[in-house]
Design a protein around this motif. Structure first.
Motif, mmCIF file in Angstrom:
data_model
loop_
_atom_site.group_PDB
_atom_site.id
_atom_site.type_symbol
_atom_site.label_atom_id
_atom_site.label_comp_id
_atom_site.label_asym_id
_atom_site.label_seq_id
_atom_site.Cartn_x
_atom_site.Cartn_y
_atom_site.Cartn_z
ATOM 1 N N GLN A 76 0.820 -1.212 0.000
ATOM 2 C CA GLN A 76 0.000 0.000 0.000
ATOM 3 C C GLN A 76 0.855 1.263 0.000
ATOM 4 O OE1 GLN A 76 -2.472 -0.578 3.464
ATOM 5 N NE2 GLN A 76 -4.070 -1.619 2.321
ATOM 6 N N GLU A 77 2.083 1.147 0.490
ATOM 7 C CA GLU A 77 3.008 2.277 0.490
ATOM 8 C C GLU A 77 3.880 2.290 -0.764
ATOM 9 O OE1 GLU A 77 3.100 4.647 2.732
ATOM 10 O OE2 GLU A 77 1.591 3.744 4.058
ATOM 11 N N GLU B 218 -2.262 12.928 4.754
ATOM 12 C CA GLU B 218 -2.988 11.705 5.085
ATOM 13 C C GLU B 218 -4.435 11.835 4.634
ATOM 14 O OE1 GLU B 218 -1.806 8.876 6.407
ATOM 15 O OE2 GLU B 218 0.202 9.740 6.328
ATOM 16 N N PRO B 219 -5.106 10.708 4.314
ATOM 17 C CA PRO B 219 -6.480 10.771 3.812
ATOM 18 C C PRO B 219 -7.437 11.521 4.739
ATOM 19 C CG PRO B 219 -5.597 8.564 3.508
ATOM 20 C CD PRO B 219 -4.587 9.330 4.294
ATOM 21 N N ARG C 224 -9.383 14.958 3.758
ATOM 22 C CA ARG C 224 -10.851 15.026 3.807
ATOM 23 C C ARG C 224 -11.304 16.244 4.599
ATOM 24 N NH1 ARG C 224 -13.994 15.526 7.952
ATOM 25 N NH2 ARG C 224 -12.719 14.005 9.065
ATOM 26 N N LEU D 132 -10.794 12.689 -3.448
ATOM 27 C CA LEU D 132 -9.642 11.964 -2.885
ATOM 28 C C LEU D 132 -9.440 10.626 -3.567
ATOM 29 C CD1 LEU D 132 -9.971 12.670 0.947
ATOM 30 C CD2 LEU D 132 -8.373 13.682 -0.675
ATOM 31 N N LEU D 133 -10.539 9.950 -3.893
ATOM 32 C CA LEU D 133 -10.417 8.644 -4.543
ATOM 33 C C LEU D 133 -10.045 8.777 -6.012
ATOM 34 C CD1 LEU D 133 -13.390 6.780 -2.849
ATOM 35 C CD2 LEU D 133 -10.948 6.463 -2.443
ATOM 36 N N ASN E 233 -6.254 9.190 -5.474
ATOM 37 C CA ASN E 233 -5.634 7.901 -5.126
ATOM 38 C C ASN E 233 -6.736 6.885 -4.853
ATOM 39 O OD1 ASN E 233 -4.172 5.722 -4.236
ATOM 40 N ND2 ASN E 233 -3.019 6.826 -2.683
ATOM 41 N N TRP F 277 -6.920 4.392 -1.740
ATOM 42 C CA TRP F 277 -7.347 4.784 -0.388
ATOM 43 C C TRP F 277 -8.693 4.183 -0.012
ATOM 44 C CZ3 TRP F 277 -5.693 10.635 -0.665
ATOM 45 C CH2 TRP F 277 -4.344 10.733 -0.323
ATOM 46 N N ASN G 135 -8.009 1.935 2.627
ATOM 47 C CA ASN G 135 -7.227 2.473 3.745
ATOM 48 C C ASN G 135 -8.147 2.632 4.959
ATOM 49 O OD1 ASN G 135 -6.300 4.965 5.405
ATOM 50 N ND2 ASN G 135 -4.465 4.352 4.295
ATOM 51 N N PHE H 199 -8.886 6.212 6.051
ATOM 52 C CA PHE H 199 -9.821 6.865 5.122
ATOM 53 C C PHE H 199 -11.249 6.425 5.438
ATOM 54 C CE2 PHE H 199 -12.343 6.749 1.262
ATOM 55 C CZ PHE H 199 -12.117 7.991 0.692
ATOM 56 N N GLN H 200 -11.462 5.135 5.594
ATOM 57 C CA GLN H 200 -12.810 4.617 5.839
ATOM 58 C C GLN H 200 -13.378 5.140 7.148
ATOM 59 O OE1 GLN H 200 -12.200 0.392 5.702
ATOM 60 N NE2 GLN H 200 -11.949 0.316 3.483
#
Length: 778
Positions: free
Chosen positions: A203-204, A322-323, A327, A358-359, A362, A365, A368, A371-372
């Motif tokens: 994921q990174e 960061e997500p 947001r 955001l989606l 990326n 995410w 992620n 994010f969720q």
């Protein structure tokens, strides 16, 4: 127009969520076509009923109904979302550092010298090592013990590097370094509930790691970055506040991703449901905008918007991209846009727009967890908090909001957290209510201190010092709640179907007024969806699990609600192997724990387990008195849990329904088990020779299942003739492996096959093979 926008955004998000299933994009396209075909028929029927005067069917609703072609467009967008997601999935390049890892190297360690540029501030791991990300530029392989290196190879990619803690002191992003160490590829988890390190790195965008032994700085590089301002703020706040209060204040302002918070403080906040207090997101952005707009309320809108925009951008740069932060910042910009236009912005619409943007940036995410949880918590605040406030209108508004905000966020995030961590934090809601005033004061004071720390560190330190008592009291309150009995209840791993069913109940209760009045019924059904499967499984399951460990064998026997744990492995095995498995199984108490003291035995692992789970009966084999102090520590821990310490004697039988456990030799720690009609033998790291002597003397007879080291495997298989033989690794010669495969004994290697599980119906199965089968189905 608004309806079309919502459908298009949701179809894109649905397309990304569907990537967990094969050919999902085509199914979404077919669904869009199907709705487009039947929607005119539904509209016509609706119009007909409305014209007949049926009050349940309003013609005004049809004016907002989307055109059939919108559904087709939505289906196409859902299909394109799945393709876009797969296109953005990171894959190693031709010269990625992971391509140079030697496959099937056996026990040989690949020593290399990797050069590259530091891409992050070093952080401290749980094993007290420094960790940072490295952008690789060159690779040299060490060819012999004298340190000779091969010709340099051009390499690229991102590398996960760990080195001794002292070597990362003073290391900053942008510096060029050369790290000598062992190159490796991350592996998938080999035990149920284990951390998927391989997936985390992927994921990174990283596919290899380096265990560094030595590091040299080649070029200090640039001397400026946002990290310098962060460090300046942290130093200023720690100066008078000390540790951990000063670091906690910095983490609550900048987020724990930007500040290296000690694990002991991080853990108590996570274990009590206050992890959100350490994540910079909506709370901080709301404070920033609120303070800025209040200070500039007498200025023009233009000045307000400029100041607000600068405040959000600076906060974003300091906290990191960061997500959750992105947001919050996007929704902050939406609020500024509403101020500029002189109209109210619909929060639900701005949340949906933020998620879509955001989606698009990326799409990965979507899976992620941060994010969720960020979007679920915000959705809960937008759609549920006001409804809870209305039901609490008999309370003062300030008190009602203290309850409604954490309750709304908890409702929407709990199902996802249950699926992820298998645990329910009982006192989370009351703690959030109590802690919110402290968090507000610390965050506001921390931001003020941070602002002055950039201008004058001395003034920033003085301002931060006033936060000592609120921060100290907050830590004390969190520790108090963490130590309350029953703080965390493990409910086991819930399926995606259970999670979706609970969210369906929440959405139905939100949208349908009849269910809003009967919210308690939805709550009862949701609790039943979690507890009934757990109750049935606990009271009917008979399962034996041999976990994949490095040293001594660790066995978990689950027999209709009774749990027996044999051995605990070495330090770290309790925390990272045994406890995650027990959480996944929904185990809240160990009935019998047996410490046989195989080579590699460590009381630290038992203490790691007892710190989280109570043990009813603890049996320990104590052939000598060298470690009486450690035994006393375990006895004290058991007394606090109202457990019983029992010395384990040679020949003593520990019975539990269909299981009999016995230690059979006073010189060699050998455990014999009878599970139903099967005989198991665990010999640990004991060499083959003393075991063979016991066989010759008649003390050991043929068994059904054998656990031993790979070195002793050939001789013991020949002597004991087991149906199943299990060893930790397969570091045997090919001829020996071929001979073993030709025998009637089925051989398992936990290092390759993962944990081994046995049930009366399915017999033996391996964790890795089961995981691969599930993945192939998806």
């Amino acid at each position: 127009m608004q309806t079309n926008f919502v459908i298009i955004c949701l179809s894109y998000i649905l397309g990304l969520l569907s990537t967990a299933f094969p050919w999902s994009g085509l199914w979404i396209l077919l669904l869009g076509i199907f709705i487009a075909v039947i929607s005119p028929l539904i509209y016509a029927r609706w119009r007909k009923l409305a014209q007949k005067g049926n009050s349940n069917f309003n013609l005004n609703i049809l004016s907002c109904a989307p055109h059939p072609r919108i559904w087709i467009i939505a289906g196409i967008i859902g299909l394109l979302a799945t393709l876009y997601f797969n296109w953005r999935v990171p894959v190693p390049g031709e010269k990625d550092i992971s391509k140079f890892v030697i496959a099937d190297s056996g026990n040989l360690e690949q020593v290399v010298i990797v050069r590259g540029f530091v891409d992050s501030k070093p952080r401290l791991t749980r094993s007290q090592k420094g960790q940072f990300w490295l952008n690789v530029t060159q690779l040299d392989e060490v060819t012999n013990d004298k340190g000779a290196v091969s010709s340099p190879k051009g390499a690229t990619g991102k590398l996960y590097v760990t080195v001794p803690m002292l070597q990362v002191t003073g290391l900053y992003p942008g510096e060029e370094v050369a790290v000598t160490g062992l190159l490796y590829k991350p592996t998938k988890p080999i035990n149920p509930g284990g951390f998927d390190f391989q997936r985390y790195l992927q994921q990174e965008g990283c596919f290899a790691g380096l265990v560094g032994k030595q590091m040299n700085i080649l070029d200090e590089g640039k001397n400026w970055g946002w990290w310098q301002i962060r460090d300046k703020i942290v130093r200023s706040q720690v100066r008078f506040l000390g540790v951990p209060e000063g670091i906690l204040v910095s983490a609550m302002v900048l987020g724990n991703k930007a500040v290296d918070l000690p694990y002991d403080i991080r853990d108590i906040f996570v274990n009590t449901g206050l992890a959100h207090a350490l994540a910079a997101s909506g709370f901080q952005t709301s404070l920033i905008l609120g303070v800025i707009l209040t200070l500039t309320k007498r200025s023009s809108k233009k000045i307000q918007i400029i100041c607000g925009t600068l405040g959000l951008i600076i906060f974003l740069c300091l906290s990191g991209f960061e997500p959750a932060i992105l947001r919050a910042v996007i929704m902050g910009f939406a609020a500024l846009l509403g101020l500029a236009l002189g109209r109210n912005i619909k929060q639900l619409g701005s949340l949906l727009l933020a998620a879509t943007l955001l989606l698009l940036f990326n799409p990965l995410w979507i899976w992620n967890l941060g994010f969720q949880l960020s979007f679920l918590a915000t959705l809960g605040l937008v759609v549920t908090a006001s409804a809870i406030d209305k039901r609490l209108d008999w309370m003062p508004p300030a008190i009602a909001s203290l309850i409604s905000v954490p309750l709304a966020a908890t409702m929407w995030t709990t199902p996802r957290l249950l699926e992820f961590c298998n645990s329910l934090i009982i006192y989370s809601l009351p703690l959030n209510i109590i802690a919110t005033p402290f968090i507000s004061v610390i965050s506001l004071g921390g931001m003020l201190s941070s602002l002055f720390s950039v201008i004058s560190p001395d003034i920033g330190s003085i301002l931060a010092s006033f936060l000592y008592y609120p921060t100290h009291w907050l830590i004390a309150i969190v520790e108090l709640f963490e130590n309350l009995p029953g703080n965390i209840i493990t409910v086991g791993s819930i399926s995606n179907l259970q999670m979706l069913a609970i969210y369906a109940l929440i959405i139905i209760t939100w949208l349908i007024k009849g269910f809003q009045k009967r919210w308690w019924l939805s709550l009862i059904i949701a609790v039943a969806l979690i507890l009934v499967p757990l109750w049935y499984s606990t009271n009917n399951l008979f399962q034996v699990t041999l976990l994949a460990t490095r040293n001594e064998p660790v066995l978990v026997i689950q027999e209709q609600g009774n749990v027996t744990l044999i051995n605990s492995g070495d330090e770290g095995t309790g925390r990272f192997t045994i406890l995650p498995f027990l959480r996944q199984q929904g185990i809240n108490q160990i009935n019998n724990a047996i410490a046989s003291k195989f080579p590699g035995y460590s009381k630290d692992a038992w203490l790691e387990i007892m710190d989280k789970l109570p043990i009813k009966n603890f049996y320990e084999y104590t052939p000598n008195t060298d470690d009486q102090l450690e035994t006393q520590i375990i006895q004290q821990q058991l007394q606090q849990q109202k457990g019983i310490y029992r010395p384990l004697l040679i020949g003593q039988m520990i019975t539990n329904k269909s299981t009999i456990i016995q230690l059979i030799d006073d010189q060699i720690p050998i455990i014999k088990l009878q599970i139903l009609d099967q005989n198991w033998l665990l010999v640990g790291n004991t060499p083959a020779a003393p075991i063979l002597e016991l066989i010759k003397s008649g003390q050991l007879s043929p068994v059904d299942v054998l656990w031993c080291t790979s070195e002793a495997l050939p001789e013991l298989v020949l002597a004991l003739k087991p149906q199943i033989a299990i060893a930790p690794n397969s570091n045997l010669e090919n001829t020996t492996l071929s001979t073993l495969k030709k025998s009637s004994t089925k051989i398992y290697f936990t290092g390759k096959d993962g944990a081994i599980q046995w049930t009366p119906n399915q017999q033996f199965s391996t964790f890795i093979r089961n995981t691969e089968n599930k993945s192939s189905v998806l």
